[in-house]
Every structure is written in structure tokens, then in C-alpha cells.
Design an enzyme around this catalytic site. Structure first.
Site, PDB file in Angstrom:
ATOM      1  N   ASP A 150      44.378  40.401  38.726  1.00 41.78           N
ATOM      2  CA  ASP A 150      44.215  41.777  39.139  1.00 41.78           C
ATOM      3  C   ASP A 150      44.170  42.055  40.746  1.00 41.78           C
ATOM      4  O   ASP A 150      44.221  43.232  41.066  1.00 41.78           O
ATOM      5  CB  ASP A 150      43.103  42.473  38.328  1.00 41.78           C
ATOM      6  CG  ASP A 150      41.728  41.936  38.706  1.00 41.78           C
ATOM      7  OD1 ASP A 150      41.624  41.062  39.439  1.00 41.78           O
ATOM      8  OD2 ASP A 150      40.610  42.597  38.537  1.00 41.78           O
ATOM      9  N   TYR A 176      32.604  38.962  29.861  1.00 38.51           N
ATOM     10  CA  TYR A 176      32.525  40.466  30.008  1.00 38.51           C
ATOM     11  C   TYR A 176      31.762  41.117  28.939  1.00 38.51           C
ATOM     12  O   TYR A 176      32.172  42.030  28.749  1.00 38.51           O
ATOM     13  CB  TYR A 176      33.721  40.958  30.675  1.00 38.51           C
ATOM     14  CG  TYR A 176      33.906  40.760  32.155  1.00 38.51           C
ATOM     15  CD1 TYR A 176      33.437  40.970  32.988  1.00 38.51           C
ATOM     16  CD2 TYR A 176      34.921  39.329  32.158  1.00 38.51           C
ATOM     17  CE1 TYR A 176      33.669  40.365  34.288  1.00 38.51           C
ATOM     18  CE2 TYR A 176      35.056  38.922  33.355  1.00 38.51           C
ATOM     19  CZ  TYR A 176      34.424  39.504  34.538  1.00 38.51           C
ATOM     20  OH  TYR A 176      34.556  38.836  35.799  1.00 38.51           O
ATOM     21  N   GLU A 220      32.017  34.008  35.837  1.00 40.44           N
ATOM     22  CA  GLU A 220      31.963  35.464  35.926  1.00 40.44           C
ATOM     23  C   GLU A 220      31.068  36.239  35.072  1.00 40.44           C
ATOM     24  O   GLU A 220      31.386  35.724  33.821  1.00 40.44           O
ATOM     25  CB  GLU A 220      33.465  35.867  35.946  1.00 40.44           C
ATOM     26  CG  GLU A 220      34.394  35.431  37.136  1.00 40.44           C
ATOM     27  CD  GLU A 220      35.802  35.968  36.925  1.00 40.44           C
ATOM     28  OE1 GLU A 220      35.807  36.873  36.271  1.00 40.44           O
ATOM     29  OE2 GLU A 220      36.650  35.272  37.544  1.00 40.44           O
ATOM     30  N   GLU A 256      41.029  31.119  34.156  1.00 38.12           N
ATOM     31  CA  GLU A 256      41.454  31.722  32.973  1.00 38.12           C
ATOM     32  C   GLU A 256      42.876  31.706  32.371  1.00 38.12           C
ATOM     33  O   GLU A 256      43.653  32.309  31.877  1.00 38.12           O
ATOM     34  CB  GLU A 256      41.355  33.360  32.963  1.00 38.12           C
ATOM     35  CG  GLU A 256      39.769  33.660  33.493  1.00 38.12           C
ATOM     36  CD  GLU A 256      39.657  35.035  33.285  1.00 38.12           C
ATOM     37  OE1 GLU A 256      40.490  36.227  32.875  1.00 38.12           O
ATOM     38  OE2 GLU A 256      38.429  35.496  33.020  1.00 38.12           O
TER      39      GLU A 256
HETATM   40  C1  BDP Z   1      38.435  38.278  35.012  1.00 36.83           C
HETATM   41  C2  BDP Z   1      39.333  37.558  36.058  1.00 36.83           C
HETATM   42  C3  BDP Z   1      38.967  38.235  37.730  1.00 36.83           C
HETATM   43  C4  BDP Z   1      39.074  39.774  37.354  1.00 36.83           C
HETATM   44  C5  BDP Z   1      38.011  40.109  36.213  1.00 36.83           C
HETATM   45  C6  BDP Z   1      37.821  41.725  36.290  1.00 36.83           C
HETATM   46  O1  BDP Z   1      39.089  36.202  36.283  1.00 36.83           O
HETATM   47  O2  BDP Z   1      40.043  37.894  38.586  1.00 36.83           O
HETATM   48  O3  BDP Z   1      38.967  40.488  38.484  1.00 36.83           O
HETATM   49  O4  BDP Z   1      38.343  39.495  35.346  1.00 36.83           O
HETATM   50  O5  BDP Z   1      38.788  42.173  35.106  1.00 36.83           O
HETATM   51  O6  BDP Z   1      39.337  38.017  34.059  1.00 36.83           O
HETATM   52  O7  BDP Z   1      36.942  42.328  36.760  1.00 36.83           O
END
Ligand code: BDP
Length: 599
Positions: free
Chosen positions: A160, A469, A505, A414
């Protein structure tokens, strides 16, 4: 390849500043043969995309040209002259006057070429660099260029962050002796109260009578050990260790001496420390280490990915202010200056390769398709991509192997680790990484589509790194469900692998200034509540040894509807102002650093 340094035998001329600049279409055929036909100039180091208020630059696909005149210092007569680019994103062709002197593929690692035969000391030459920003199925990171309905080339990619191009790091020429040190590899061990520094020097062919020697100096210049020969071990009695938050660096000075005269001399900063994985813990200097910090980007307004020492210092100060002890160089190797600074500041780094986006399942998964093949002969990424990935790992480790701050390699972000072909793709790369560097643990950042019972590669690695997430892309606006799902997910990994887990993350987008009394995505309050929820879960799971919030600061992204002027998951805005979550992290991490990492 050694970083250019001024030493008693070497000189460096930095070529940063304003260069003549324009896009391929503007400058005509073979533009290196004459002064570039343009009045435009661009700074080095900086990405070029945001410099001009013109979509032709921002959305450019292909080659852009940089040119300047260089005068070789007259005192360089009789020495070798090397030209070095710290990075050219993503591919470069470099011309000295009319001659192509080097090409390089890979936008985040340095390269150099001996240009002695092309230049004269005291004379001038025309330096022209064509930089191509295209990503292809066999580049790292991968992408593809297609033609849109209006017949224009369009760059597609599977990450992204914005595909910034250009010369985002320094360019320099150096004078080096003909008989010289070409590489140094240093590894360290602790033996009781002593430090053991093992070294391996690569030199050019030495003339008879030339001798290689090495000294180890304390920070105040006292010699504490010495050795001779290209390989050896130096013992440092009563060693002062490099510790997270309390860096201490020795200087190793390697020299070539002939007829009593120093022919080459190169100093390298060395921190004595060990890293190992034992059970579900990561140990630094034999003690369990808990990672607090961020996934970052090299990203700032106007300059894009251009290295900037002001942002470097400020970012580290903000990290320290939050109580962070570490970060991941997501999703590519950062400028060497960043790692040198981390070495001096005692910040721990997970060094990541530029292999981001090796995953067709992400787009397919969101579009509801189920069958995609990312790896292998029938997939998008086969042997050619893997060879490029291997070449990139070689360059990454060659550049960064001596940094005490780097405690782990992350060889991909990823990837589609559920694809059966992923195992054949990754097994040789993990072996290669261990062969190139037997001293550091290896990890990759896992994405939610591959769970503990469907991932086919996690057992190959030392540490499980997980990007999650819940509460954002899944369980949006439902932190109770997110908490239950996150806990079940992490417990699954803990039970299946018994390895340390870093949540590499987690986070939520937040528009600075947007507040809400009840949970509402995009508000600062929701971002803060989501991060606190994750941390409650981490504290319940023994194997979690680290938490890296995504992301340190808001950053520019590929223009898609899910992104509002970029990715807003920053704990800081793009201009580095704290959102509410920054204060919450500061409260937790400053007290955690006392509890989990006592001095
Ligand atoms: C993850 C990626 C990261 C993205 C993040 C997002 O590793 O680079 O910026 O999601 O969606 O999948 O904010």
C-alpha cells in the site's frame, strides 16, 4: 561493500545537492551524451514524485534522468576512484560521460563501480543516471506494468505504500588505495566478563610484504586488543556490552601495512552483544527482551523516501519519548545512516528485506475469490522472483551484517504463506539467510489469511511475527469480538509452534482531531481503544515477546479509496504530531521498560 568513509587513506566527495533532472520523454534519445536538455532540477537525496505540482511526475512510470558535472579532486592522482550510489529506486543505469559504467537492480541497496579508467584527477566528468521506477513480477518488491484504457502505462503493485522513485539516498565518489580492504565481517560473543570479536577481512590481492592488522579501541580511543592476519579473534577483557537503550560501541580499525607504512585504514563501529532464541524467548545478551515500538516507513512530505537527518533524529526522539525500544525497517532496508544512528542510540532493529507484496491472496481474498496461486511454476512468483529475492538478501546482509542494532532478519512481509508453493519458495531463502548470517534469528511477517494451522512455512523460522487487524479490517467497530478472535489466534500460534511471537503490526487508521464518545473507526479514541485492547491480550499470552504498532507515522500510500491522503494508521501524523494513542503508548511503554527490561 564498505560504507564510504574519510580515513587516513581514503577520501570521499559527496555529490548531494541539486542535479539537472527530467523525465525520459522530455530529454530525447541517449540523454547521457550531452548536457540534459532541461531547466528542471531535483535534489539528491529525495524521491522526485512530490517535488513538482504535476501528475506527470507524481504518476510517472519508467525512467527519469539525473545529471551533474563532477570535478575529481586533483589530489586523487594515482588512487582508485569509486562511484557509489546508496540507492536508486528501483533500477539504474549510470553513465560517466558517454560510457555506461554500471547498472543495478534493487531500489533499496547500494552499489559501487570503479571509474578510475574513465576520469582524471583534477578533471571534470558528466555523471548521468537513468533511474527506472518500474516494478515487475521478478523485481523485489514485485509489481507489474499494464496499459490502461487510454493507452497509458500504469504501475500495479501489491503493497500500500506509495511507489516513490528516484535517488532517495546519497551519491558519492571516493578515492581508495589500490591495495585495500574491501570488506569486513565482525561477529561478537560474550565469555564471562570478556567480549570476543571475531573478524574476517577481504582485501584486494596483497603485494609481498603487505600485512593485515587490526586493533580494537574503546570509545575514548584506548587500545584494548589487537590481532594480525585476515581472520582472527580479539578478546576484550572487562567488556562493556552494547545493550538496548544503553549502546556502547568499540571501534575496530583494520589496516594494511607495508614497509612500515599504513596503505589502507578503515574504522568500523562494533557493539559487543549476543542474540539468541531460547524456547519462546528472544534473548539479547542472555536476557529476555520484550520489543516495544513500531513498524515504520522512510516517508515524509515533499521528499517522499528521501533520507533526511532531521527526520532521522526527530523520529528517534519521538520513539524514545513513547518509550519504544525497537522498530522494524518495514518494508525494505532503510538508509545506512538510520542503522548507524540506531547503533549509537541503542535502538533495536528488525531488518526487513524489500520482499513485500508476494501475495495474490490478499486482493483475491478481499474480492471473494478463493483459488489463487502465488508461488511456484503455476503462480506469479517462481524461480526468477526467488533468484531476485536471494540476490536482494545477499545485498542486504552484505550491507548490514555488522550493525549491533539489527537483532533479526525479516525476509518478507505478508507473503502468501498458505500457498503450498510457499514452502519451496521460502525454504532455500531461509537457508541462504542462515548461511549468510548464522548469528541472527530469522522471521517473516505473517498475514491473517494464513493461520497457525494453514501456514506452510512458519516452522522454518525462529520467531513468529504476526500482523493482525482485528477491530479494523475484520471485526470493524467491534472490539469485543476482535479481542476474542485475537486471543484465539495468538493462542493457536503459541500452542502450535512454541516459539516467541512478535505482533509485528496492529493498529487502526485515525484522522488526527477526530474524536468520538462511542467506538467509531477513524477516530483517535477508537485507535487508542483498539491498541489498548491488543495490549491486554498480549499481557495474557506468555509467548508474546513484542508489540510493534502499525505505524509510527502516517505515510503516503497508493491512491485507493480506502486511503485518505495516505495511510492514517500513524501514531504520529505525517508531520510527526502525536495522536492520542501516542500518550497511551508512552504511559505503557515507559513503565514496561522498567518491568520487562530492567537495566
Ligand atoms: C499490512 C501491511 C502494511 C499496510 C497495513 C495497512 O503489512 O504495509 O500498510 O497492512 O493496511 O497488511 O495499513
Amino acid at each position: 561493500m564498505l560504507t564510504p568513509k574519510i580515513t587516513s587513506t581514503r577520501e570521499v566527495l559527496n555529490l548531494d545537492g541539486l542535479w539537472r533532472f527530467d523525465l525520459d520523454a522530455a530529454v530525447g534519445e541517449e540523454p547521457w551524451r550531452a548536457t540534459l536538455r532541461t531547466t528542471r532540477e531535483a535534489p539528491v537525496p529525495a524521491s522526485y514524485n512530490d517535488l513538482f505540482p504535476d501528475p506527470r511526475f507524481r504518476d510517472h512510470v519508467g525512467v527519469a534522468w539525473y545529471q551533474r558535472t563532477v570535478r575529481v579532486p586533483h589530489g586523487w592522482r594515482g588512487t582508485r576512484v569509486m562511484l557509489r550510489l546508496d540507492a536508486a529506486t528501483h533500477e539504474a543505469a549510470v553513465y560517466v560521460d558517454d560510457d555506461l559504467v554500471v547498472t543495478h537492480v534493487g531500489g533499496y541497496t547500494p552499489f559501487e563501480v570503479d571509474i578510475t579508467g574513465h576520469v582524471t584527477a583534477g578533471g571534470e566528468f558528466r555523471l548521468t543516471i537513468g533511474v527506472d521506477n518500474r516494478l515487475t513480477p521478478s523485481s523485489i518488491p514485485p509489481g507489474s506494468v499494464d496499459t490502461d484504457s487510454l493507452g497509458r502505462p500504469r504501475q500495479r503493485y501489491m503493497h500500500d505504500f506509495f511507489n516513490y522513485g528516484g535517488l532517495a539516498r546519497s551519491v558519492s565518489i571516493q578515492s581508495v588505495p589500490a591495495e585495500r580492504i574491501d570488506d569486513i565481517t565482525v561477529t561478537t560473543e560474550i565469555d564471562g566478563t570478556s567480549g570476543l570479536v571475531s573478524y574476517d577481512l577481504v582485501t584486494t590481492d596483497l603485494t609481498p610484504g603487505a600485512e593485515v592488522r587490526l586493533r580494537v579501541l574503546t570509545a575514548d580511543g584506548t587500545v584494548v586488543g589487537a590481532s594480525s592476519g585476515s581472520r582472527g579473534v580479539v578478546e576484550i577483557p572487562d567488556v562493556r556490552l552494547w545493550r538496548p537503550g544503553a549502546a556502547y560501541l568499540y571501534t575496530v580499525v583494520a589496516e594494511i601495512v607495508r614497509d612500515g607504512e599504513v596503505r589502507d585504514s578503515y574504522p568500523l563501529a562494533v557493539g559487543v552483544r549476543t542474540v539468541e532464541v531460547r524456547g519462546n524467548r528472544v534473548l539479547i545478551n542472555g536476557e529476555p527482551f520484550y520489543f516495544t515500538g513500531f513498524g515504520k516507513h522512510e516517508d515524509s512530505p515533499v521528499r517522499g523516501k528521501g533520507h533526511d537527518p532531521a527526520y532521522l533524529v526527530h523520529d528517534f526522539e519521538l520513539m524514545r519519548w513513547t518509550g519504544a525500544n525497537s522498530f522494524r525497517t518495514s518494508h525494505y532496508p532503510y538508509a545506512e545512516e538510520v542503522l548507524d544512528y540506531a547503533d549509537r542510540q541503542g535502538i533495536v532493529v528488525i531488518g526487513e528485506a524489500a520482499a513485500v507484496g508476494l501475495n495474490l491472496a490478499i486482493a483475491a481474498g478481499y474480492l471473494g475469490q478463493t483459488e489463487v496461486t502465488t508461488f511456484g511454476p503455476r503462480g506469479a512468483f517462481g524461480d526468477t522472483t526467488r533468484d531476485a529475492h536471494a540476490a536482494h538478501l545477499r545485498e542486504l546482509i552484505a550491507r548490514d551484517k555488522n550493525h549491533p542494532s539489527i537483532v533479526m532478519w525479516s525476509i518478507a512481509n505478508e507473503p502468501d504463506s498458505r500457498d503450498p508453493g510457499a514452502r519451496d519458495y521460502f525454504a532455500p531463502l531461509v537457508s541462504l539467510t542462515r548461511e549468510l548470517d548464522p548469528t541472527r534469528p530469522v522471521t517473516y511477517a505473517n498475514m491473517i489469511l494464513a493461520q497457525h494451522d494453514t501456514d506452510v512455512i512458519a516452522d522454518l523460522f525462529d520467531v513468529v511475527s504476526i500482523n493482525r487487524y482485528y477491530g479494523w479490517y475484520q471485526d470493524t467497530n467491534d472490539l469485543a469480538a476482535a479481542e476474542a478472535h485475537l486471543e484465539a489466534d495468538l493462542r493457536g500460534w503459541e500452542a502450535s509452534f512454541h516459539k516467541p511471537i512478535i505482533v509485528s503490526e496492529f493498529g487502526a487508521d485515525a484522522i488526527a482531531g477526530l474524536h468520538a464518545a462511542v467506538d467509531q473507526p477513524w477516530s483517535e479514541d477508537y485507535q487508542t481503544a483498539l491498541v489498548a485492547m491488543y495490549q491486554r491480550v498480549f499481557d495474557r499470552i506468555d509467548s508474546v515477546v513484542g508489540e510493534h504498532v502499525w505505524a509510527f507515522a502516517d505515510f503516503q500510500a497508493m491512491p485507493i479509496t480506502q486511503r485518505v491522503d495516505g495511510n492514517k494508521k500513524g501514531v504520529f501524523t505525517r508531520d510527526r504530531r502525536p495522536k492520542a494513542v501516542a500518550h497511551a503508548l508512552r504511559a505503557r511503554w515507559t513503565s514496561l521498560s522498567q518491568a520487562k527490561n530492567p537495566e
